[in-house]
Design an enzyme around this catalytic site. Structure first.
Site, PDB file in Angstrom:
ATOM      1  N   LYS A  86      -6.356  -2.480  45.897  1.00 46.02           N
ATOM      2  CA  LYS A  86      -7.032  -1.664  44.868  1.00 46.02           C
ATOM      3  C   LYS A  86      -7.927  -0.743  45.679  1.00 46.02           C
ATOM      4  O   LYS A  86      -9.064  -1.095  46.033  1.00 46.02           O
ATOM      5  CB  LYS A  86      -7.838  -2.582  43.936  1.00 46.02           C
ATOM      6  CG  LYS A  86      -8.702  -1.844  42.916  1.00 46.02           C
ATOM      7  CD  LYS A  86      -8.063  -1.704  41.568  1.00 46.02           C
ATOM      8  CE  LYS A  86      -8.916  -0.854  40.652  1.00 46.02           C
ATOM      9  NZ  LYS A  86      -8.286  -0.584  39.359  1.00 46.02           N
ATOM     10  N   THR A  92      -3.908  -4.293  35.896  1.00 45.94           N
ATOM     11  CA  THR A  92      -4.253  -5.481  36.696  1.00 45.94           C
ATOM     12  C   THR A  92      -3.492  -6.706  36.218  1.00 45.94           C
ATOM     13  O   THR A  92      -2.914  -7.447  37.036  1.00 45.94           O
ATOM     14  CB  THR A  92      -5.778  -5.755  36.615  1.00 45.94           C
ATOM     15  OG1 THR A  92      -6.471  -4.584  37.014  1.00 45.94           O
ATOM     16  CG2 THR A  92      -6.180  -6.908  37.521  1.00 45.94           C
ATOM     17  N   GLU A 110      -2.782  -1.043  43.076  1.00 44.73           N
ATOM     18  CA  GLU A 110      -3.206  -0.684  41.714  1.00 44.73           C
ATOM     19  C   GLU A 110      -4.069   0.567  41.742  1.00 44.73           C
ATOM     20  O   GLU A 110      -5.007   0.675  42.525  1.00 44.73           O
ATOM     21  CB  GLU A 110      -4.003  -1.837  41.061  1.00 44.73           C
ATOM     22  CG  GLU A 110      -4.367  -1.448  39.628  1.00 44.73           C
ATOM     23  CD  GLU A 110      -5.362  -2.371  38.919  1.00 44.73           C
ATOM     24  OE1 GLU A 110      -5.464  -3.555  39.269  1.00 44.73           O
ATOM     25  OE2 GLU A 110      -6.026  -1.862  37.995  1.00 44.73           O
ATOM     26  N   VAL A 116      -5.018  -0.324  30.239  1.00 47.70           N
ATOM     27  CA  VAL A 116      -3.677  -0.499  29.647  1.00 47.70           C
ATOM     28  C   VAL A 116      -2.989  -1.795  30.117  1.00 47.70           C
ATOM     29  O   VAL A 116      -1.966  -2.177  29.564  1.00 47.70           O
ATOM     30  CB  VAL A 116      -2.714   0.678  29.939  1.00 47.70           C
ATOM     31  CG1 VAL A 116      -3.151   1.934  29.225  1.00 47.70           C
ATOM     32  CG2 VAL A 116      -2.545   0.914  31.424  1.00 47.70           C
ATOM     33  N   PRO A 150       4.599  -8.720  25.757  1.00 48.44           N
ATOM     34  CA  PRO A 150       3.933  -8.910  24.469  1.00 48.44           C
ATOM     35  C   PRO A 150       2.423  -9.068  24.613  1.00 48.44           C
ATOM     36  O   PRO A 150       1.908  -9.170  25.734  1.00 48.44           O
ATOM     37  CB  PRO A 150       4.544 -10.223  23.963  1.00 48.44           C
ATOM     38  CG  PRO A 150       4.915 -10.956  25.198  1.00 48.44           C
ATOM     39  CD  PRO A 150       5.282  -9.920  26.225  1.00 48.44           C
TER      40      PRO A 150
END
Ligand SMILES: Nc1ncnc2c1ncn2[C@@H]1O[C@H](COP(=O)(O)OP(=O)(O)OP(=O)(O)O)[C@@H](O)[C@H]1O
Ligand SMILES: [Mg+2]
Length: 233
Positions: free
Chosen positions: A40, A19, A117, A16, A207
């Site tokens: 991570k 990162t 993350e 999605v 965007p």
């Protein structure tokens, strides 16, 4: 002197934009003078031929401009593109959770702020009975949820938020990724409907960025579209 909090960045699904957005956020917050670390805890996938095994770790490391070792930022790497739980079954290995918590404690001590993350989404299994949500709860960070704006996002986002509520994980807000002005009604309506249905703040709408790999471009976009002051108190 300002104070900052650390966050666990999760998503409504894999791919999605966790990162892409975490890396850009780290760089933007660095530009504001904050010593941001990145982590991570578990990565899975085909190892890269050069540099760090995980491409996510390389992106986060480069954006944050840190010098922490791969073992610190990514204590567990599973060389197979599956969920951590599936990888442990296929590779016949186990995940060293105490090691992850130890590295997390080290990183949070040496940096002013840490962006962690996640792996996939909130209910991605790490072991049979331990999901990403359990990891967030165990390390005790508030979350930021990266979500898509395309059709299906209401379902995924509401389910993710319901699980956060169940686990009593505080959610700072959502970042709606891939918002494309030229897209269909799902893209246009998604942020407003997500807020209407959940009451969770939308921290920003990012965007579709063709050259998203250029850090400078993403930094400009994030500076324009996310209220970075909301990270500082
Ligand atoms: N705003 C964007 N504009 C254009 N492409 C994007 C954008 N955000 C993400 N992408 C594309 O989607 C891909 C997946 O993004 P990213 O790697 O950030 O997802 P992720 O949630 O971190 O995935 P994973 O679950 O594998 O960690 C990127 O490699 C890029 O191709
Ligand atoms: Mg990622």
């Amino acid at each position: 002197m300002f104070s900052v909090k650390s966050f666990f960045v999760t998503g409504t699904d894999t791919g999605v934009g966790k990162t892409v957005i975490t890396a850009a956020l780290a760089m933007c917050l660095r530009k504001l003078g904050i010593d941001v670390g990145v982590m991570k805890p578990i990565a899975s996938g085909i190892p890269q031929k050069t540099g760090f095994k995980s491409s996510d770790v390389s992106s986060l490391y480069e954006a944050a401009g840190i010098t922490d070792s791969e073992e610190m930022i990514n204590p567990v790497f599973l060389p197979i593109p599956t969920s951590p739980y599936d990888a442990t079954k296929i590779l016949n290995v186990s995940i060293d959770m105490p090691l992850i918590f130890e590295k997390f404690q080290n990183l949070i001590k040496i940096h002013q702020m840490l962006l962690v993350e996640g792996i996939g989404g909130i209910m991605t299994p790490i072991t049979k009975n331990f999901f990403v949500a359990d990891m967030i709860k165990a390390i005790g960070l508030d979350t930021i949820i990266v979500t898509r704006s395309t059709l299906g996002t209401l379902n995924h986002t509401i389910m993710t938020l319901r699980m956060c509520k169940d686990y009593e994980i505080p959610v700072k807000g959502m970042i709606v990724n891939y918002f494309d002005e030229r897209g269909g009604p799902a893209e246009k309506n998604a942020p407003a409907t997500l807020y209407e249905l959940t009451g969770i703040p939308i921290l920003g709408i990012i965007p579709f960025v063709k050259d998203y790999q250029k850090l400078d471009t993403m930094v400009n976009i994030v500076e324009k579209n996310i209220d970075l002051n909301s990270f500082i108190s």
